[in-house]
Write a protein that holds these residues in place. Structure first.
Motif, short mmCIF file in Angstrom:
data_model
loop_
_atom_site.label_atom_id
_atom_site.label_comp_id
_atom_site.label_asym_id
_atom_site.label_seq_id
_atom_site.Cartn_x
_atom_site.Cartn_y
_atom_site.Cartn_z
N MET A 1 0.84 -1.20 0.00
CA MET A 1 0.00 0.00 0.00
C MET A 1 0.87 1.24 0.00
SD MET A 1 -2.89 -1.02 2.85
CE MET A 1 -1.71 -1.74 3.99
N SER A 2 0.30 2.33 -0.45
CA SER A 2 1.02 3.60 -0.52
C SER A 2 0.12 4.74 -0.06
CB SER A 2 1.50 3.85 -1.95
OG SER A 2 2.12 5.10 -2.08
N SER A 3 0.72 5.74 0.61
CA SER A 3 -0.09 6.87 1.08
C SER A 3 0.78 8.13 1.18
CB SER A 3 -0.70 6.56 2.44
OG SER A 3 -1.35 7.70 2.97
N LYS A 4 0.14 9.28 0.99
CA LYS A 4 0.83 10.56 1.15
C LYS A 4 0.83 11.05 2.59
CE LYS A 4 -0.43 12.12 -3.51
NZ LYS A 4 -1.18 13.12 -4.32
N THR A 5 0.01 10.43 3.45
CA THR A 5 -0.16 10.94 4.82
C THR A 5 0.62 10.17 5.86
OG1 THR A 5 -2.13 9.55 5.19
CG2 THR A 5 -2.48 11.75 4.24
N TRP A 6 1.22 9.07 5.50
CA TRP A 6 1.94 8.25 6.49
C TRP A 6 3.31 8.85 6.80
CZ3 TRP A 6 0.88 3.00 3.62
CH2 TRP A 6 -0.48 2.67 3.79
N GLU B 1 4.69 8.50 0.57
CA GLU B 1 4.96 9.44 -0.52
C GLU B 1 5.25 10.82 0.06
OE1 GLU B 1 1.64 9.37 -3.22
OE2 GLU B 1 1.26 7.25 -2.77
N GLN B 2 6.46 11.33 -0.21
CA GLN B 2 6.82 12.65 0.28
C GLN B 2 7.56 13.42 -0.81
OE1 GLN B 2 9.01 12.32 3.99
NE2 GLN B 2 7.14 12.75 5.11
N ASN B 3 7.04 14.61 -1.14
CA ASN B 3 7.63 15.42 -2.20
C ASN B 3 7.77 14.58 -3.47
OD1 ASN B 3 7.79 17.61 -0.39
ND2 ASN B 3 9.72 16.82 0.43
N GLU B 4 8.99 14.45 -3.98
CA GLU B 4 9.18 13.68 -5.21
C GLU B 4 9.70 12.27 -4.94
OE1 GLU B 4 8.29 14.74 -8.26
OE2 GLU B 4 7.46 16.45 -7.15
N ILE B 5 9.88 11.95 -3.66
CA ILE B 5 10.48 10.66 -3.29
C ILE B 5 9.50 9.83 -2.48
CG2 ILE B 5 12.33 9.53 -1.99
CD1 ILE B 5 13.32 10.80 -4.51
#
Length: 565
Positions: free
Chosen positions: A354-359, A384-388
């Motif tokens: 799974m992937s998330s921008k908030t973790w 997911e943070q910025n471009e990495i």
């Protein structure tokens, strides 16, 4: 919910244990456990039961010890500024605190740096170069990193003209950096007493050799609490020298010898007199690690180097607060990820990804471990943070999650790990393709039977064998940890009495009677509430630890239940 588990009983060697037990003056059950731990001679068994420091072999090659301590002594003598570059985990913190404290006592001019997990990344960073130049550093000591940093060390030596010593326990690359000396236990034979040191152990051996070589008159054994802390927290194998470090270090910790750790224990309301490896793993280490996960490991080092009660309590409060924040983040991410797994039926896949921008990237590894326990699947969480994007993976059973991920490494910018855990980074635009590829590779490579965790059972115990004396004698095998797990026993045909959920409904408390002997035992099963129905059967079989329960000055035998069928 906990996944199904396989019980695997060690071969029972009653003929050997009946002879070995009397010669070691131990119960035959303990003799069987020693055999299970691959201890196969009287000499090995005696050394295990009465650990002492090996005097028959050097910790490292004589040439390497002389080279490293010689370079170090030259800079200490000249009082040229020294930089200690550590790591943001507990091994890195404890080894940094040990090195800096001892070098300062020896009169050295010492600075130290702990990299930021989010800005510097893992390992030695070229970002340290301006600081090395500004402080006119003559010697850089890399602890718990450096062995794979060939490019970084070359740049540092080129721009700073300083010597570099590497003290690291990670795997040796094909081409080593251009350092001025290295101590790494991976250069030793597997059977060597010092082959499985973490960095805290390496630093201890380096400094101990130094103070003896140069007659410094410093008692290095007074620092074994820091060595024990790093060794247990880094999940180093508790055999050979590591076992001695931890046995002696736990005595110092129990005596509250170390000011900063005492303050941390008090802040955590840990009041028991005897500190064990469990308190390191579940009380001390998580609080120190919280600084590296959420802020900077520098806070942990400052606690471990605190010289006054005021500063010790100050840093202990900060670390306790960070640990509470870490727990809250973990609860939030776990709740969100469980809901997503259930909604998308990801537990039907061979790998949950799974992937998330908030973790939070500092917490996803902990959450992944809890999801593995819940679903009996390898779990990969991506933040997911910025471009990495940064990912953390945890495995289950016999699945080598490193090898599964390695088949997808074309997606990664960086990647590392081992059979049970791995980490990586990638560009955000690679995530969809990576998830699709990983699930495909999981279906191809992971056999269904490999997904079930194995509980290795040391021996069956009948009711007539179980008493307080046996439970107490098992402590002769402590400390427990990697390479020496707490003994697990098989109990067959027990009658459960009055099972109930306790601890916010997550745990099971039950009393057992053994019909054949009339023995009555208490039992506690942590996180087994989903199996409460099984405890209402007329007879059950369980596997678990045999422990001594102390309550209101009364000592009794208790089974800590790991599984029930």
């Amino acid at each position: 919910m906990t996944g199904p588990k396989r019980w695997q009983l060690f071969d029972q060697q009653s003929e050997i244990t009946s002879q070995l037990g009397p010669r070691l003056d131990v119960h035959p059950i303990l003799a069987q456990i020693l055999l299970n731990r691959e201890i196969k001679s009287l000499k090995e068994a005696s050394a295990f039961l009465m650990p002492n420091r090996s005097v028959s072999e050097l910790s490292f090659d004589q040439k390497d010890l002389d080279q490293v301590t010689g370079v170090l002594h030259a800079h200490v003598s000249r009082k040229t500024p020294i930089m200690v570059y550590g790591d943001y985990d507990v091994d890195g913190m404890s080894s940094t605190a040990l090195m800096v404290t001892v070098l300062r006592q020896l009169g050295a001019t010492v600075h130290f740096y702990i990299p930021d997990r989010f800005q510097d990344g893992y390992g030695l960073s070229q970002g340290i170069i301006p600081s090395l130049i500004e402080k006119k550093i003559g010697l850089l000591l890399t602890l718990d990193c450096g062995v794979s940093n060939r490019v970084e060390i070359a740049a540092i030596k080129d721009q700073c003209a300083c010597d570099v010593l590497v003290l690291d326990h990670h795997q040796l690359p094909d081409i080593l950096p251009d350092f001025d000396g290295m101590l790494n236990p991976k250069q030793l034979p597997e059977s060597h007493s010092y082959a499985h040191l973490c960095t805290a152990g390496i630093v201890f051996e380096c400094l101990d050799y130094y103070v003896r070589r140069y007659s410094c008159g410093l008692d290095m054994n007074a620092f074994l609490d820091l060595v024990a802390l790093g060794t247990v927290a880094d999940v180093a194998r508790l055999k050979g020298a590591n076992r001695w470090y931890v046995v002696e270090g736990l005595r110092l910790l129990s005596a509250r010898h170390h000011l900063g750790i005492r303050c941390l224990l008090e802040e955590a309301n840990c009041t028991q007199a005897r500190i064990t490896a469990r308190e390191i793993g579940f009380v001390i280490a998580p609080r120190l690690n919280a600084s590296g996960r959420l802020k900077n490991g520098l806070l942990g080092v400052k606690l471990l180097m605190a010289e006054t009660e005021e500063s010790g309590r100050h840093f202990a409060r900060l670390l306790e607060s960070l640990n509470q924040e870490r727990r809250a983040l973990d609860v939030s991410i776990l709740k969100e990820s469980v809901a997503f797994v259930e909604a998308e039926k990801l537990h039907e896949q061979s790998v949950i990804v799974m992937s998330s921008k908030t973790w939070h990237p500092g917490v996803i590894g902990i959450t992944a471990s809890k999801l593995v326990e819940r679903y009996s699947r390898p779990v990969v969480l991506v933040c997911e943070q910025n471009e990495i994007a940064r990912g953390s993976a945890r495995s289950v059973g016999e699945v080598n999650v490193y090898q599964v991920l390695k088949s997808c490494q074309s997606y990664f910018q960086s990647f590392g790990g081992h059979q049970q855990a791995a980490g990586f980074s990638m560009s955000l635009n690679q995530i969809p393709g990576f998830i699709e590829s990983l699930q495909l590779k999981g279906r191809e490579q992971i056999l269904p039977e490999a997904l079930f965790p194995i509980i290795h059972v040391d021996a069956p115990l009948m009711g007539g064998q179980i008493d307080l004396a046996l439970a107490e004698s098992l402590q002769r095998l402590a400390p427990f940890g990697e390479g020496n797990p707490e003994p697990v026993f098989y109990f067959e045909g027990l009658t459960p009495v009055s099972p109930k959920c306790v601890g916010d409904g997550r745990h099971v408390k039950v009393m057992f009677t053994d019909p054949s002997s009339g023995v009555v035992l208490d039992g506690i099963g942590f996180n087994l509430s989903d199996k409460l129905e099984l405890f209402h059967r007329k007879k059950v079989s369980v596997v678990g630890h045999l422990q001594v329960n102390e309550w209101q000055q009364r000592r009794s035998v208790q089974i800590q239940i790991l599984d029930v069928k």
